[in-house]
Design an enzyme around this catalytic site. Structure first.
Site, mmCIF file in Angstrom:
data_model
loop_
_atom_site.group_PDB
_atom_site.id
_atom_site.type_symbol
_atom_site.label_atom_id
_atom_site.label_comp_id
_atom_site.label_asym_id
_atom_site.label_seq_id
_atom_site.Cartn_x
_atom_site.Cartn_y
_atom_site.Cartn_z
ATOM 1 N N GLU A 1 39.322 35.235 43.295
ATOM 2 C CA GLU A 1 39.082 35.744 41.939
ATOM 3 C C GLU A 1 40.075 35.086 40.967
ATOM 4 O OE1 GLU A 1 40.122 39.901 41.384
ATOM 5 O OE2 GLU A 1 38.578 40.197 39.870
ATOM 6 N N LYS B 1 31.137 40.663 38.068
ATOM 7 C CA LYS B 1 31.778 41.834 38.687
ATOM 8 C C LYS B 1 31.277 43.128 38.062
ATOM 9 C CE LYS B 1 36.525 43.385 39.799
ATOM 10 N NZ LYS B 1 37.948 43.222 39.383
ATOM 11 N N CYS C 1 36.498 41.622 44.401
ATOM 12 C CA CYS C 1 37.734 42.410 44.378
ATOM 13 C C CYS C 1 37.517 43.920 44.440
ATOM 14 C CB CYS C 1 38.559 42.000 43.157
ATOM 15 S SG CYS C 1 40.311 42.433 43.282
HETATM 16 O O1 LIG Z 1 44.740 41.698 35.736
HETATM 17 C C1 LIG Z 1 44.981 40.642 36.307
HETATM 18 O O2 LIG Z 1 46.120 40.165 36.405
HETATM 19 C C2 LIG Z 1 43.841 39.861 36.869
HETATM 20 N N1 LIG Z 1 42.790 40.741 37.330
HETATM 21 C C3 LIG Z 1 42.732 41.226 38.562
HETATM 22 O O3 LIG Z 1 43.601 40.944 39.319
HETATM 23 C C4 LIG Z 1 41.605 42.137 39.014
HETATM 24 C C5 LIG Z 1 41.074 42.906 37.848
HETATM 25 S S1 LIG Z 1 42.326 43.751 36.903
HETATM 26 N N2 LIG Z 1 42.151 42.973 40.046
HETATM 27 C C6 LIG Z 1 41.484 43.830 40.805
HETATM 28 O O4 LIG Z 1 40.282 44.057 40.693
HETATM 29 C C7 LIG Z 1 42.384 44.478 41.867
HETATM 30 C C8 LIG Z 1 41.737 45.524 42.737
HETATM 31 C C9 LIG Z 1 42.752 46.111 43.636
HETATM 32 O O5 LIG Z 1 43.833 45.624 43.798
HETATM 33 C C10 LIG Z 1 42.428 47.372 44.366
HETATM 34 O O6 LIG Z 1 41.251 47.815 44.384
HETATM 35 O O7 LIG Z 1 43.355 47.924 44.956
#
Ligand SMILES: O=C(O)CNC(=O)[C@H](CS)NC(=O)CCC(=O)C(=O)O
Length: 277
Positions: free
Chosen positions: A42, A114, A155
């Site tokens: 991702e 997503k 994710c």
């Molecule tokens: O915000 C950022 O830096 C970049 N984006 C991400 O890393 C994305 C969306 S915020 N992360 C996840 O979806 C983590 C899920 C996860 O870790 C869980 O379900 O525990």
């Protein structure tokens, strides 16, 4: 049978450097492993907190990342499931978190946006508010990769088993999950969730993750890593160690029937009929 590879990255807020790293890693995995199908993590093109999404989002087709991935797929004659990157949405200041898949000719074969957005405060107090800048997708996406039906998720989707049930009901044989799981959630949840989804759906499961530290306007964050390929029995058959790298496995499609006949959960489903009644 496809030979599948998962690539683990430590993307940062420098897009040019990340794109260079994608090219180096794809070149390396192709030279060493000769895979049929490669999965990137991702936000492979830029990782710096989703508040930065509007600034880096690309048009649906022909942007920097789209063009690089298409060219790599064509040059190496390989399927490339392009992790995710930020795609401009119609609404100003908003983007999709999109996986774009390229076939061996570098043509776009599928696109998944997503669905479940990560609006969570982790136990260290770090606040993730993905829905502030990301528009959720609303399509369930599968594609045919040379006779193997691949289902798409990204994710945080991993926590919503109904998506995976919908994918297997539509014929998924391999599920692709690009991710950037946090260290704090990943240490306890990543592997059990992946293995549970693989066991429940009796599908192959490829999960490519971000690993390590990256900067955001709200401070440094850590991704968990542990990219892996899991078979339909739930066994981890390939795994990437801490750091940047890749892992590969043959996804034997005959194993799907063996596992599905051994424990016929598809035929033994009962609750759905009871709920409907
Ligand atoms: O915000 C950022 O830096 C970049 N984006 C991400 O890393 C994305 C969306 S915020 N992360 C996840 O979806 C983590 C899920 C996860 O870790 C869980 O379900 O525990």
């Amino acid at each position: 049978m496809l030979k599948a590879s998962v690539i683990q990255m430590n993307s940062q807020g420098d897009k040019a450097a990340n794109l260079q790293s994608i090219a180096t890693l794809v070149d390396d995995v192709v030279a060493r492993e000769r895979p049929d199908w490669i999965l990137l993590p991702e936000h492979c093109e830029w990782l710096g907190g989703s508040s930065g999404a509007p600034g880096v989002a690309e048009p649906a087709m022909g942007g920097e990342t789209w063009t690089l991935l298409s060219g790599l797929a064509r040059r190496h004659q390989v399927w490339l499931h392009g992790g995710s990157f930020y795609e401009k949405a119609a609404e100003p200041g908003k983007a999709y978190n999109s996986s774009v898949v390229f076939d061996r000719d570098g043509r776009e074969a599928a696109r998944y946006r997503k669905i479940h957005l990560f609006d969570v405060t982790t136990t260290d107090g770090a606040r993730y508010f993905e829905s502030q800048t990301i528009v959720p997708g609303d399509d369930i996406v599968l594609y045919d990769c040379e006779g193997v039906t691949v289902g798409c998720a990204i994710c945080y989707d991993l926590r919503f088993p109904e998506l995976f049930q919908a994918l297997v009901a539509r014929g998924a044989q391999l599920i692709a999950l690009p991710a950037a799981f946090t260290l704090l959630t990943g240490k306890d949840h990543w592997e059990p969730l992946i293995r549970a989804r693989a066991i429940e759906t009796q599908t192959w499961f490829a999960a490519a993750a971000q690993w390590g530290s990256y900067a955001t306007p709200a401070g440094a964050r850590q991704s968990f890593g542990q990219s892996m390929i899991v078979d339909p029995w739930g066994a981890v058959v390939a795994r990437v160690s801490d750091g940047i790298g890749h892992a590969s496995a043959y996804t034997d499609i005959d194993l799907l029937d063996r596992v599905r006949n051994q424990i016929p959960v598809g035929r033994n489903k009962a609750l759905g009929r009871r709920i409907a009644a």
